[in-house]
Scaffold this motif. Structure first.
Motif, PDB file in Angstrom:
ATOM      1  N   GLY A  98       0.785  -1.225   0.000  1.00 49.76           N
ATOM      2  CA  GLY A  98       0.000   0.000   0.000  1.00 49.76           C
ATOM      3  C   GLY A  98       0.823   1.284   0.000  1.00 49.76           C
ATOM      4  O   GLY A  98       0.268   2.376  -0.011  1.00 49.76           O
ATOM      5  N   ARG A  99       2.145   1.166   0.018  1.00 50.94           N
ATOM      6  CA  ARG A  99       3.015   2.351   0.016  1.00 50.94           C
ATOM      7  C   ARG A  99       3.715   2.451  -1.333  1.00 50.94           C
ATOM      8  O   ARG A  99       3.767   1.496  -2.092  1.00 50.94           O
ATOM      9  CB  ARG A  99       4.080   2.244   1.133  1.00 50.94           C
ATOM     10  CG  ARG A  99       3.575   2.003   2.535  1.00 50.94           C
ATOM     11  CD  ARG A  99       2.878   3.173   3.182  1.00 50.94           C
ATOM     12  NE  ARG A  99       3.690   4.304   3.475  1.00 50.94           N
ATOM     13  CZ  ARG A  99       4.256   4.572   4.653  1.00 50.94           C
ATOM     14  NH1 ARG A  99       4.123   3.746   5.656  1.00 50.94           N
ATOM     15  NH2 ARG A  99       4.945   5.669   4.830  1.00 50.94           N
ATOM     16  N   SER A 100       4.263   3.615  -1.601  1.00 44.36           N
ATOM     17  CA  SER A 100       4.974   3.815  -2.863  1.00 44.36           C
ATOM     18  C   SER A 100       6.078   4.843  -2.668  1.00 44.36           C
ATOM     19  O   SER A 100       6.093   5.577  -1.677  1.00 44.36           O
ATOM     20  CB  SER A 100       4.004   4.300  -3.944  1.00 44.36           C
ATOM     21  OG  SER A 100       3.458   5.554  -3.573  1.00 44.36           O
ATOM     22  N   ALA A 101       6.985   4.884  -3.619  1.00 44.61           N
ATOM     23  CA  ALA A 101       8.048   5.886  -3.619  1.00 44.61           C
ATOM     24  C   ALA A 101       7.571   7.058  -4.467  1.00 44.61           C
ATOM     25  O   ALA A 101       7.075   6.862  -5.574  1.00 44.61           O
ATOM     26  CB  ALA A 101       9.324   5.298  -4.190  1.00 44.61           C
ATOM     27  N   GLU A 102       7.724   8.263  -3.932  1.00 40.89           N
ATOM     28  CA  GLU A 102       7.305   9.452  -4.670  1.00 40.89           C
ATOM     29  C   GLU A 102       8.403  10.507  -4.620  1.00 40.89           C
ATOM     30  O   GLU A 102       8.945  10.788  -3.548  1.00 40.89           O
ATOM     31  CB  GLU A 102       6.032  10.047  -4.070  1.00 40.89           C
ATOM     32  CG  GLU A 102       4.816   9.158  -4.197  1.00 40.89           C
ATOM     33  CD  GLU A 102       3.568   9.833  -3.645  1.00 40.89           C
ATOM     34  OE1 GLU A 102       3.488  11.076  -3.682  1.00 40.89           O
ATOM     35  OE2 GLU A 102       2.688   9.098  -3.172  1.00 40.89           O
ATOM     36  N   LEU A 103       8.697  11.079  -5.759  1.00 42.29           N
ATOM     37  CA  LEU A 103       9.694  12.135  -5.836  1.00 42.29           C
ATOM     38  C   LEU A 103       9.282  13.334  -4.976  1.00 42.29           C
ATOM     39  O   LEU A 103      10.116  13.940  -4.293  1.00 42.29           O
ATOM     40  CB  LEU A 103       9.906  12.576  -7.287  1.00 42.29           C
ATOM     41  CG  LEU A 103      10.893  13.721  -7.498  1.00 42.29           C
ATOM     42  CD1 LEU A 103      12.289  13.325  -7.017  1.00 42.29           C
ATOM     43  CD2 LEU A 103      10.926  14.142  -8.952  1.00 42.29           C
ATOM     44  N   LEU A 104       7.997  13.673  -4.975  1.00 44.23           N
ATOM     45  CA  LEU A 104       7.528  14.814  -4.181  1.00 44.23           C
ATOM     46  C   LEU A 104       7.699  14.568  -2.675  1.00 44.23           C
ATOM     47  O   LEU A 104       7.946  15.506  -1.920  1.00 44.23           O
ATOM     48  CB  LEU A 104       6.074  15.155  -4.513  1.00 44.23           C
ATOM     49  CG  LEU A 104       5.857  15.754  -5.905  1.00 44.23           C
ATOM     50  CD1 LEU A 104       4.372  16.017  -6.148  1.00 44.23           C
ATOM     51  CD2 LEU A 104       6.663  17.035  -6.090  1.00 44.23           C
ATOM     52  N   ASP A 105       7.563  13.323  -2.250  1.00 44.37           N
ATOM     53  CA  ASP A 105       7.818  13.006  -0.836  1.00 44.37           C
ATOM     54  C   ASP A 105       9.289  13.240  -0.515  1.00 44.37           C
ATOM     55  O   ASP A 105       9.635  13.795   0.523  1.00 44.37           O
ATOM     56  CB  ASP A 105       7.444  11.554  -0.519  1.00 44.37           C
ATOM     57  CG  ASP A 105       5.942  11.332  -0.436  1.00 44.37           C
ATOM     58  OD1 ASP A 105       5.189  12.330  -0.439  1.00 44.37           O
ATOM     59  OD2 ASP A 105       5.535  10.162  -0.373  1.00 44.37           O
ATOM     60  N   TRP A 106      10.173  12.788  -1.415  1.00 41.73           N
ATOM     61  CA  TRP A 106      11.609  12.991  -1.220  1.00 41.73           C
ATOM     62  C   TRP A 106      11.941  14.483  -1.175  1.00 41.73           C
ATOM     63  O   TRP A 106      12.742  14.924  -0.354  1.00 41.73           O
ATOM     64  CB  TRP A 106      12.396  12.277  -2.322  1.00 41.73           C
ATOM     65  CG  TRP A 106      13.871  12.401  -2.175  1.00 41.73           C
ATOM     66  CD1 TRP A 106      14.675  11.697  -1.321  1.00 41.73           C
ATOM     67  CD2 TRP A 106      14.729  13.290  -2.898  1.00 41.73           C
ATOM     68  NE1 TRP A 106      15.989  12.093  -1.482  1.00 41.73           N
ATOM     69  CE2 TRP A 106      16.049  13.067  -2.434  1.00 41.73           C
ATOM     70  CE3 TRP A 106      14.523  14.242  -3.884  1.00 41.73           C
ATOM     71  CZ2 TRP A 106      17.140  13.765  -2.934  1.00 41.73           C
ATOM     72  CZ3 TRP A 106      15.613  14.941  -4.385  1.00 41.73           C
ATOM     73  CH2 TRP A 106      16.904  14.694  -3.901  1.00 41.73           C
ATOM     74  N   LEU A 107      11.312  15.258  -2.044  1.00 38.72           N
ATOM     75  CA  LEU A 107      11.536  16.705  -2.050  1.00 38.72           C
ATOM     76  C   LEU A 107      11.032  17.346  -0.759  1.00 38.72           C
ATOM     77  O   LEU A 107      11.668  18.257  -0.216  1.00 38.72           O
ATOM     78  CB  LEU A 107      10.878  17.349  -3.274  1.00 38.72           C
ATOM     79  CG  LEU A 107      11.519  17.005  -4.621  1.00 38.72           C
ATOM     80  CD1 LEU A 107      10.677  17.548  -5.770  1.00 38.72           C
ATOM     81  CD2 LEU A 107      12.946  17.520  -4.696  1.00 38.72           C
ATOM     82  N   ALA A 108       9.890  16.883  -0.260  1.00 43.53           N
ATOM     83  CA  ALA A 108       9.365  17.394   1.016  1.00 43.53           C
ATOM     84  C   ALA A 108      10.310  17.022   2.159  1.00 43.53           C
ATOM     85  O   ALA A 108      10.551  17.834   3.060  1.00 43.53           O
ATOM     86  CB  ALA A 108       7.959  16.850   1.271  1.00 43.53           C
ATOM     87  N   ASP A 109      10.850  15.807   2.120  1.00 45.83           N
ATOM     88  CA  ASP A 109      11.840  15.397   3.121  1.00 45.83           C
ATOM     89  C   ASP A 109      13.057  16.323   3.075  1.00 45.83           C
ATOM     90  O   ASP A 109      13.541  16.794   4.105  1.00 45.83           O
ATOM     91  CB  ASP A 109      12.309  13.952   2.869  1.00 45.83           C
ATOM     92  CG  ASP A 109      11.210  12.913   3.045  1.00 45.83           C
ATOM     93  OD1 ASP A 109      10.200  13.210   3.698  1.00 45.83           O
ATOM     94  OD2 ASP A 109      11.386  11.804   2.504  1.00 45.83           O
ATOM     95  N   GLY A 110      13.545  16.571   1.871  1.00 41.79           N
ATOM     96  CA  GLY A 110      14.705  17.440   1.697  1.00 41.79           C
ATOM     97  C   GLY A 110      14.429  18.863   2.156  1.00 41.79           C
ATOM     98  O   GLY A 110      15.283  19.503   2.789  1.00 41.79           O
ATOM     99  N   ALA A 111      13.238  19.359   1.865  1.00 36.67           N
ATOM    100  CA  ALA A 111      12.870  20.713   2.301  1.00 36.67           C
ATOM    101  C   ALA A 111      12.819  20.789   3.827  1.00 36.67           C
ATOM    102  O   ALA A 111      13.291  21.760   4.428  1.00 36.67           O
ATOM    103  CB  ALA A 111      11.523  21.111   1.698  1.00 36.67           C
ATOM    104  N   GLY A 112      12.266  19.757   4.451  1.00 40.96           N
ATOM    105  CA  GLY A 112      12.222  19.721   5.914  1.00 40.96           C
ATOM    106  C   GLY A 112      13.615  19.685   6.513  1.00 40.96           C
ATOM    107  O   GLY A 112      13.910  20.393   7.486  1.00 40.96           O
ATOM    108  N   ALA A 113      14.488  18.875   5.929  1.00 39.47           N
ATOM    109  CA  ALA A 113      15.870  18.791   6.411  1.00 39.47           C
ATOM    110  C   ALA A 113      16.565  20.136   6.256  1.00 39.47           C
ATOM    111  O   ALA A 113      17.242  20.610   7.172  1.00 39.47           O
ATOM    112  CB  ALA A 113      16.629  17.697   5.655  1.00 39.47           C
TER     113      ALA A 113
END
Length: 139
Positions: A98-113
């Motif tokens: 039920g989960r997936s890899a998303e570029l936008l999630d990675w970008l949100a992670d990077g923005a948070g970091a």
């Protein structure tokens, strides 16, 4: 503020980082139907999670005394580690039902970091926290 944390770094920085990272990994390993509904955007959750991770990791690298390279480049190395972990985590989620890899999630992670690093850098400058590698090894 930083001196207080520095003197209690094991209990107020290192231990919270390890616990938080374990919770973060566990949360991203849960199948989608088992995830609790938190009522905020998925991207805000990613940003917040990696903001907290970056703050704790950045403080850990600033206070550690094993590597002068990590100490002197704590901000950059924090960003590199967070971006790498975010990428690995997104790939890991492809294996979770039920989960997936998303570029936008990675970008949100990077923005948070990045925001977490900026906040720590701002506070370091605001409180004029200065220490050098050799002095902190004596603490």
């Amino acid at each position: 503020m930083f001196e207080f944390l520095e003197k209690r770094k094991v209990w107020l920085v290192y231990t919270p980082l390890v616990i938080y990272w374990m919770i973060l990994f566990t949360a991203t390993s849960l199948p989608a139907p088992d995830l609790p509904k938190i009522g905020i955007s998925d991207k805000v959750a990613h940003l917040t999670a990696f903001f907290c991770l970056a703050v704790l990791l950045n403080l850990t690298l600033m206070y550690q005394r094993k590597s002068k390279l990590f100490y002197e480049n704590a901000f950059l190395i924090t960003l590199i580690i967070c971006l790498f972990y975010a990428g690995v985590d997104e790939l890991h989620q492809m294996l979770i039902p039920g989960r997936s890899a998303e570029l936008l999630d990675w970008l949100a992670d990077g923005a948070g970091a990045f925001l977490g690093i900026i906040v720590v850098k701002f506070l370091v400058n605001r409180f004029k926290y200065r220490s050098n590698f050799e002095d902190l090894g004596k603490v």
